[in-house]
Scaffold this motif. Structure first.
Motif, PDB file in Angstrom:
ATOM      1  N   GLN A 120       0.825  -1.216   0.000  1.00  0.00           N
ATOM      2  CA  GLN A 120       0.000   0.000   0.000  1.00  0.00           C
ATOM      3  C   GLN A 120       0.861   1.270   0.000  1.00  0.00           C
ATOM      4  OE1 GLN A 120      -2.371  -0.934   3.456  1.00  0.00           O
ATOM      5  NE2 GLN A 120      -3.540  -2.479   2.340  1.00  0.00           N
ATOM      6  N   GLU A 121       2.137   1.118   0.295  1.00  0.00           N
ATOM      7  CA  GLU A 121       3.052   2.265   0.243  1.00  0.00           C
ATOM      8  C   GLU A 121       3.354   2.620  -1.219  1.00  0.00           C
ATOM      9  OE1 GLU A 121       4.082   4.162   2.547  1.00  0.00           O
ATOM     10  OE2 GLU A 121       4.152   3.051   4.437  1.00  0.00           O
ATOM     11  N   GLY A 122       3.270   3.898  -1.534  1.00  0.00           N
ATOM     12  CA  GLY A 122       3.496   4.339  -2.914  1.00  0.00           C
ATOM     13  C   GLY A 122       4.903   4.101  -3.417  1.00  0.00           C
ATOM     14  N   GLN A 123       5.879   4.154  -2.530  1.00  0.00           N
ATOM     15  CA  GLN A 123       7.267   3.986  -2.964  1.00  0.00           C
ATOM     16  C   GLN A 123       7.499   2.626  -3.618  1.00  0.00           C
ATOM     17  OE1 GLN A 123      10.216   4.596   0.092  1.00  0.00           O
ATOM     18  NE2 GLN A 123      11.923   4.097  -1.257  1.00  0.00           N
ATOM     19  N   TRP A 144       5.630   1.137  -5.639  1.00  0.00           N
ATOM     20  CA  TRP A 144       5.247   1.173  -7.061  1.00  0.00           C
ATOM     21  C   TRP A 144       6.181   2.078  -7.857  1.00  0.00           C
ATOM     22  CZ3 TRP A 144       2.690  -2.966  -8.051  1.00  0.00           C
ATOM     23  CH2 TRP A 144       2.015  -3.570  -7.004  1.00  0.00           C
ATOM     24  N   GLU A 145       6.760   3.069  -7.208  1.00  0.00           N
ATOM     25  CA  GLU A 145       7.840   3.823  -7.863  1.00  0.00           C
ATOM     26  C   GLU A 145       8.977   2.854  -8.188  1.00  0.00           C
ATOM     27  OE1 GLU A 145       7.495   8.128  -5.446  1.00  0.00           O
ATOM     28  OE2 GLU A 145       9.434   7.165  -5.670  1.00  0.00           O
ATOM     29  N   LYS A 147      -1.188  -6.421 -11.307  1.00  0.00           N
ATOM     30  CA  LYS A 147      -0.488  -5.149 -11.066  1.00  0.00           C
ATOM     31  C   LYS A 147       1.000  -5.291 -11.397  1.00  0.00           C
ATOM     32  CE  LYS A 147      -3.207  -2.522  -7.714  1.00  0.00           C
ATOM     33  NZ  LYS A 147      -4.515  -3.180  -7.562  1.00  0.00           N
ATOM     34  N   SER A 198      10.370  10.175  -9.277  1.00  0.00           N
ATOM     35  CA  SER A 198      10.190   9.195  -8.197  1.00  0.00           C
ATOM     36  C   SER A 198      11.309   9.396  -7.188  1.00  0.00           C
ATOM     37  CB  SER A 198      10.263   7.774  -8.753  1.00  0.00           C
ATOM     38  OG  SER A 198       9.356   7.589  -9.803  1.00  0.00           O
TER      39      SER A 198
END
Lengths: 283, 320
Positions: A154-157, A159-160, A200, B61
């Motif tokens: 759930q942390e955005g990093q 997906w970065e 995903k 990013s």
């Protein structure tokens, strides 16, 4: 004794270490630790090329591992100690003052086997990618491994990092996600449903592998070996979606998020230890 | 005494970084550069062109960039990350705290467009809190050079220092007066003028303003000692104390919030070791706004004239 029997016995000992460590300080995270025991025992004792006796930070010429969901430090510490990185006796200092075994893993106290601090979630994939880049620049043929919780995604990093890994063809890297479907506030599907993780990661350009039996030691070893032999070096980062059961091995801890970060009391400890054979000697 | 620092040319500090990085790339094969979609703005394009294998384009990013940099150090690399100061610090504070500072990784966080002189983009991009954020992290070295030559020298110097570094520089062209061959010593302040009545401690773009202030003060018969504090952490405590022992009052000058900046470090030191009146030329608990760099420096009180006023005020407060 066959190799697999030996490692199964180690899993039992590691589980004893986990529940004893968290019981001793009435804190820590037994649930995810118990669920990932087979993964750690497989990785450190049957898969990675590494030298526990000569730990060096840069890990040149070795496979390296990063624990991104640092709260499952009990299983990490137990497996590092039982693999020879530091004395097993030191497990008794877990979470105590002046210990190298901090609540969440850190390099700060110089514990052999730990190459990055983790605890604040979502950072380990980026670090693993950096280490994998360095291995390519150094022309090393080793593999970088990392482990993540499913809730951690759930942390955005994350997906970065996932985007960067495929964009840069980081194919000397095998990430594993501990898909136990639980997080602190409840099942992941209730807290923040993440949908189809395989789709995903595929959409992010990863080679996605499924391990349905993450608590079956042979299945874990086979999958990790297969991932390395058949899936690395093909231009894509590799992720294993590993289904496990949180709390596996202790019946009353299984099937719920309730033992994510709760220690057993004396009675519960006795009950848990009754289900886990002492195979290598308690610390 | 006359003005001894000539303004032969104006150059941007970020170009000093770009030139320094390229030179480092040639000197040291372990140097790797990472950028978050601002290669041109950070002047990293020359490095990218000459060393494509050692340049990692991270895209927009920044959190991932900091983690990748931390990971590169584990394989023995010396990563230099490049983006704007705002995105180099506040946006990625937890990544720097855990994966770089706490893990004591040899990452060089290089930050351009710091402060008000970013100009027209406005307050979203004009970070004035970055020095404070970075200096609070245990083990972090914080450097804010004053001109092109010093930024180039600092860029080269930090590669030889093992440990995390925050290197802060800016966008506008400013007078380039530091000698091109001056060696950069981390943590060693540079005394530009010796003086007797007041110590002026300046950092970054305010160093030139302090030199201008010296000239005005000199004409008024005030003897100011001007010291370039390019390294905010570790602070050159010895030089600061020695100067203030002599002058018994201090003015600090920086393109940063008063809270958490150079002035706060100097005041902490003096209150512990040598209680002394201090006046601070800095932004006072306010965000910036759009405008030209010159307009902004004027509006927010970061001009030579503001330093002169602060000097008069602090001298009036002196008790010894």
């Amino acid at each position: 004794m066959t190799e697999i029997t030996k490692l199964e016995k180690r899993c039992s000992q590691v589980r004893r270490d986990i529940v004893r460590m968290v019981h001793a300080v009435n804190s820590g995270h037994p649930g995810g630790s118990l669920g990932c025991t087979e993964y750690f025992v497989a990785l450190y004792n049957a898969v990675m090329n590494h030298d526990p006796k000569k730990f060096v930070m840069d890990g040149k010429g070795e496979d390296v591992f990063f624990l991104s969901n640092g709260h499952i430090s009990p299983v990490f510490y137990s497996v590092l100690a039982r693999s020879g990185y530091f004395p097993v006796e030191e497990l008794k200092t877990f979470r105590k003052l002046n210990s190298r075994l901090q609540g969440h893993p850190t390099t700060h106290e110089g514990l052999p086997g730990v190459r990055i601090a983790s605890g604040s979630l979502g950072q380990g994939m980026s670090v693993a990618i950096g280490a994998a880049f360095a291995k390519k620049l150094n022309k090393e043929n080793n593999i970088v491994y990392s482990l993540h919780g499913d809730g951690e995604l759930q942390e955005g990093q994350i997906w970065e990092a996932a985007m960067a890994a495929s964009a840069h063809k980081v194919d000397n890297y095998i990430a594993t996600v501990d898909v136990n479907g639980q997080q602190i506030d409840g099942p992941t599907d209730k807290v923040l449903p993440m949908g189809d993780l395989a789709a995903k990661f595929s959409a992010f350009g990863w080679d996605v592998l499924h391990l349905e039996q993450g608590n079956n030691l042979s299945a874990v070893i086979d999958m990790l070996k297969k991932a390395k032999a058949e899936h690395t070096g093909k231009g894509k980062p590799v992720v294993i979606l590993m289904k496990t059961e949180m709390g596996y091995g202790v019946d009353f801890m299984m099937g719920s998020h309730k033992w994510h970060g709760v220690a057993p009391n004396d009675e519960q400890l006795a009950q848990a230890l009754g289900q886990l054979e002492e195979t290598e000697g308690d610390y | 005494m006359t003005q001894k620092y000539a303004t032969t040319e104006k150059k941007d500090t970020r170009s000093g970084f770009g030139v320094g990085l390229l030179e480092l790339g040639r000197q040291n094969p372990e140097v790797v550069a990472l950028c978050a979609d601002l290669t041109g703005s950070l002047k990293m394009d020359a490095f990218q062109k000459e060393f494509p294998d050692r340049f990692i384009q991270c895209g927009i990013s920044e959190a991932n960039m900091m983690g990748v940099a931390a990971g590169l150090t584990i394989g023995g690399k010396i990563p230099f990350t490049g983006t704007f100061a705002n995105f180099s610090t506040g946006r990625v504070y937890d990544q720097i705290r855990q994966s770089i500072a706490y893990s004591h990784k040899n990452v060089k966080i290089c930050a351009s467009h710091a402060g008000l002189t970013l100009g027209e983009d406005g307050a979203t991009h004009q970070i004035l809190e970055d020095i404070g954020l970075m200096k609070m992290l245990p083990g972090m070295t914080v450097i804010n050079p004053c001109d092109f030559n010093q930024t180039k020298a600092a860029t080269i110097a930090i590669a030889a220092h093992h440990g995390p570094v925050y290197l802060r520089f800016g966008r506008p062209s400013v007078p380039n007066f530091t000698p091109a061959d001056q060696k950069f010593e981390i943590g060693k302040a540079i005394t530009l003028y010796e003086g007797a009545h007041v110590s002026i401690f300046a950092t970054g773009h305010l160093v030139w303003k302090a030199i201008q202030a010296w000239e005005i003060l000199n004409n008024l018969g005030i003897s100011a000692e001007v010291i370039n504090i390019h390294t905010i952490k570790p602070l050159d405590e010895k030089t600061v104390i020695q100067s203030v022992m002599k002058t018994r009052c201090a003015v600090t000058a920086e393109e940063h919030q008063r809270n958490g900046g150079l002035g706060d470090s100097i005041a902490q030191l003096l209150s512990r070791s040598l209680p002394t009146p201090v006046e601070m030329v800095a932004v006072n608990d306010s965000f910036g706004e759009s405008g030209t760099p010159d307009e902004l420096m004027k509006k927010y009180g970061l001009e030579a004239s503001n330093i002169v006023e602060a000097v008069k005020k602090v001298i009036a407060r002196k008790t010894v």
